[in-house]
Design a protein around this motif. Sequence first.
Motif, PDB file in Angstrom:
ATOM      1  N   SER A 282     -23.589  20.822  34.962  1.00 31.89           N
ATOM      2  CA  SER A 282     -24.707  20.997  34.074  1.00 31.89           C
ATOM      3  C   SER A 282     -26.020  20.812  34.778  1.00 31.89           C
ATOM      4  N   VAL A 283     -26.170  20.311  36.030  1.00 32.03           N
ATOM      5  CA  VAL A 283     -27.178  20.259  36.666  1.00 32.03           C
ATOM      6  C   VAL A 283     -27.507  21.480  37.084  1.00 32.03           C
ATOM      7  N   LEU A 284     -26.665  21.878  37.737  1.00 30.95           N
ATOM      8  CA  LEU A 284     -26.894  23.340  38.353  1.00 30.95           C
ATOM      9  C   LEU A 284     -27.016  24.471  37.210  1.00 30.95           C
ATOM     10  N   ALA A 285     -26.451  24.245  36.185  1.00 32.48           N
ATOM     11  CA  ALA A 285     -27.040  25.334  35.013  1.00 32.48           C
ATOM     12  C   ALA A 285     -28.370  25.041  34.787  1.00 32.48           C
ATOM     13  N   THR A 286     -28.870  23.909  34.850  1.00 34.91           N
ATOM     14  CA  THR A 286     -30.316  23.503  34.337  1.00 34.91           C
ATOM     15  C   THR A 286     -31.130  24.281  35.443  1.00 34.91           C
ATOM     16  N   GLN A 287     -30.689  24.367  36.688  1.00 33.43           N
ATOM     17  CA  GLN A 287     -31.535  24.887  37.796  1.00 33.43           C
ATOM     18  C   GLN A 287     -31.576  26.275  37.635  1.00 33.43           C
ATOM     19  N   PHE A 288     -30.257  26.879  37.287  1.00 37.05           N
ATOM     20  CA  PHE A 288     -30.052  28.156  36.909  1.00 37.05           C
ATOM     21  C   PHE A 288     -31.175  28.739  35.982  1.00 37.05           C
ATOM     22  N   LEU A 289     -31.416  28.188  34.822  1.00 42.32           N
ATOM     23  CA  LEU A 289     -32.018  28.640  33.740  1.00 42.32           C
ATOM     24  C   LEU A 289     -33.507  28.185  34.054  1.00 42.32           C
ATOM     25  N   LEU A 311     -28.412  16.757  25.973  1.00 40.69           N
ATOM     26  CA  LEU A 311     -28.171  17.829  27.109  1.00 40.69           C
ATOM     27  C   LEU A 311     -29.345  17.974  27.932  1.00 40.69           C
ATOM     28  N   LEU A 312     -30.497  18.250  27.162  1.00 37.15           N
ATOM     29  CA  LEU A 312     -31.473  18.927  28.083  1.00 37.15           C
ATOM     30  C   LEU A 312     -32.306  18.042  28.488  1.00 37.15           C
ATOM     31  N   SER A 313     -32.745  18.289  29.754  1.00 38.08           N
ATOM     32  CA  SER A 313     -33.636  17.606  30.534  1.00 38.08           C
ATOM     33  C   SER A 313     -35.176  17.728  30.002  1.00 38.08           C
ATOM     34  N   HIS A 314     -35.978  17.041  30.463  1.00 34.90           N
ATOM     35  CA  HIS A 314     -37.453  17.200  30.045  1.00 34.90           C
ATOM     36  C   HIS A 314     -37.870  18.499  30.186  1.00 34.90           C
ATOM     37  N   SER A 458     -33.437  13.427  42.213  1.00 35.73           N
ATOM     38  CA  SER A 458     -34.470  13.751  40.926  1.00 35.73           C
ATOM     39  C   SER A 458     -35.034  15.303  40.933  1.00 35.73           C
ATOM     40  N   ASP A 459     -34.939  15.922  42.100  1.00 38.20           N
ATOM     41  CA  ASP A 459     -35.070  17.481  42.046  1.00 38.20           C
ATOM     42  C   ASP A 459     -34.093  18.456  41.965  1.00 38.20           C
ATOM     43  N   GLY A 460     -32.959  17.819  41.701  1.00 42.02           N
ATOM     44  CA  GLY A 460     -31.610  18.577  41.325  1.00 42.02           C
ATOM     45  C   GLY A 460     -30.837  18.572  42.542  1.00 42.02           C
TER      46      GLY A 460
END
Length: 487
Positions: A282-289, A311-314, A458-460
């Motif tokens: 999910s972290v990688l998916a967040t960075q992708f978006l 699910l969603l980060s700030h 913290s940066d992914g």
Amino acid sequence: MSNKVSIQRLASGVPGLDELLGGGIPEFSFNLLAGTPGSGKTTMAHQIMFSLAAPERRALFFTVLGEPPLKMLRYQQQFPFFDVSKINHSIKFVNLAADLLDGNFDRVLARIADEVRDYQPSLVFVDSFRSVAQSAQSMDGGAASLQHFVQQLGMQMTSWLATTFLIGEYLAPEAESSPVFTVADGIIWMSQQVHRDALVRKIQVVKMRGQAQGLGIHTFRISDSGVDIFPRAMLTATASRVSIDSGQRLSTGVLELDRMMGGGVPAGYSLLVVGPSGSGKSVLATQFLAEGVRNGEVGVIAAFEKSPNQLLSHQLNTLIESGKLGVINTRTLDLSIDEILHDLIVMIRQMGAKRVVIDSLSGFELALAPSFRDDFRESLYRMIAVLTAMGVTVLMTAELEDRYEMLRFSSYGNAFLADAIVMQRYVELEGQLKRVISVVKVRASDHSKDIRFFDITSDGISIGHPSTQYVGILTGRPVPSPAVSGI
């Protein structure tokens, strides 16, 4: 040589129905709206009627032995399509129960004819027509009388230039031999099926003369707004994945992973990220978006394992609030893939999205109604094909149990669906669990074969150097390298 007759198609006002019908309801057609009890026939008939009725296109609604008009209207007015101002102005209700008591079809037909001549409607509804058929069965020569009644009614409605709907309760189209099935220009079949503890509603256009209807069985819901149909999205013969041939690459948001993939994810590809729980999918998916938004590419996410707030980060919440990221509501139970795909396509087109994340396939399958899980693999294949044909780049996550001694790339044999696969795993080194990442495949593209350690900060995701200290790392059985063993 005479010109062809042009048949106008009326917009039904039911989301998704016009697509199934082949463009709308043929004007002056004689239609049967049939199905099992409680499947939504009357609700859809009212939705069509209130959408089309107007001073220049009046509607006449006959009730037979079904619900009294006042009782029926009490419930139907809860829907937003119900417009009380149209009652007795553009819409008139007539109860035929008394006319049918003695089983005299000629009397019923005469009453209908009188009402139609007086009101001059463009739309006529008869609910429930099955009551007429059941009355015929108890009479001598009832079948012949019913066939005559249906034929006369159909001819009269066509001559009066009225679009007609007969509404009735039937069990299954192949089990019926009513004459109305032969006379009808269109047959729409509605049903509700119970599988385990889930109820799923389905609709099928069995027949529609003069136009190519949508084939197959489709799902629909009855919500607070009325009937909403989700036509099965199919990959057309003319669809092509032109974006793949463009050579464009999309960044995953992780620079080292882009290098491992040969420059990023080819546009229009489907990328499957697999790994055990907590490995960072999910972290990688967040960075992708987030990376897409930084590059001016709007994204859409469908999250099945957690609520959006969980699910969603700030960072992603900020993107949603700014309108640069769309979220599909997946909290409704007993979904169908057609429903999710419908919502995805609508949001992709509305927002002009270029990136889609499905997190995760395991949660997606569990969110489906049980009756849809049997063909999940085939339906998922169709969904990915439709999305990538739109030029959208899709990232899917899938959880795999890390058994160390067994190497798998996806659950349920879904690896063939993906154009590219990135695998995340755990290895045990020096009493600690370490994360490793590798690129399993990128179709038609050279990619790194390295297995690399990575951390989540913290940066992914932060990817380290290739692992050379151990070999056999993917199996979870570290073997000392020659430098370590002294060999």
